[in-house]
Design a protein around this motif. Structure first.
Motif, short mmCIF file in Angstrom:
data_model
loop_
_atom_site.label_atom_id
_atom_site.label_comp_id
_atom_site.label_asym_id
_atom_site.label_seq_id
_atom_site.Cartn_x
_atom_site.Cartn_y
_atom_site.Cartn_z
N ARG A 182 60.67 44.14 53.30
CA ARG A 182 59.39 44.37 53.96
C ARG A 182 59.32 43.60 55.28
O ARG A 182 58.89 44.13 56.29
CB ARG A 182 58.24 43.95 53.04
N GLN A 240 62.24 45.04 57.82
CA GLN A 240 62.01 46.40 58.32
C GLN A 240 60.62 46.54 58.96
O GLN A 240 60.30 47.60 59.49
CB GLN A 240 62.14 47.41 57.17
N VAL A 286 65.59 52.00 54.12
CA VAL A 286 64.89 51.01 53.31
C VAL A 286 65.55 50.89 51.93
O VAL A 286 65.72 49.79 51.40
CB VAL A 286 63.39 51.39 53.19
N LYS A 307 52.04 45.44 50.29
CA LYS A 307 51.39 46.28 49.29
C LYS A 307 49.89 46.12 49.40
O LYS A 307 49.39 45.01 49.55
CB LYS A 307 51.80 45.84 47.87
N LEU A 317 57.61 46.51 57.39
CA LEU A 317 56.73 47.36 56.59
C LEU A 317 55.43 46.63 56.27
O LEU A 317 55.37 45.41 56.26
CB LEU A 317 57.43 47.75 55.29
N ASP A 318 54.39 47.41 55.98
CA ASP A 318 53.11 46.83 55.60
C ASP A 318 53.21 46.27 54.19
O ASP A 318 53.91 46.82 53.35
CB ASP A 318 52.01 47.89 55.64
N TYR A 365 62.12 43.17 47.63
CA TYR A 365 61.03 43.89 48.30
C TYR A 365 60.47 43.06 49.45
O TYR A 365 60.27 43.57 50.56
CB TYR A 365 59.92 44.24 47.31
#
Length: 116
Positions: A77, A80, A48, A85, A82-83, A73
């Motif tokens: 996000r 990858q 990341v 924020k 990703l959740d 970011y």
């Protein structure tokens, strides 16, 4: 003659099958079998942090005045998986009056002494 051909086919298939089993088990014949069948090593997964640096550098090169931190970011996000924020819920209101009247350790000690 056809019997010899069938025997050869059988032995060939058994040898190939045995070679495949040995190759899949991670034995010493693995690189040879991989080379014969054209195996290509998959690329290493990018971390990341490396993705963030790459996206940030790309953004800064295209336009140095943009908010590249947030853009990088968001791009990483999504790529990858990703959740997002977490958005904090609720709010806290602090007024000066509450801060001045809050008990301090010295005030608590003096109150205990006066009560005794």
């Amino acid at each position: 003659m056809p019997n010899n051909l069938n025997t050869f086919k059988t032995l060939f298939l058994l040898g190939t099958g045995l070679g495949m089993i040995l190759a899949c088990s991670g034995g010493p014949g693995l690189p040879l079998v991989q080379a014969l069948f054209g195996y290509i090593e998959p690329p290493a997964a990018e971390s990341v942090m490396d993705s963030m640096k790459r996206e940030y550098d790309l953004c800064k090169r295209s336009d140095p005045n943009r908010n590249c931190t947030q853009i990088a970011y968001d791009a990483v996000r999504v790529s990858q998986g990703l959740d997002p924020k977490p958005i904090p819920e609720g709010y806290v209101i602090i007024t000066r009056d509450e801060l001045e009247s809050a008990p301090t350790p010295k005030k608590e000690e003096s109150q205990k002494e006066t009560q005794q």
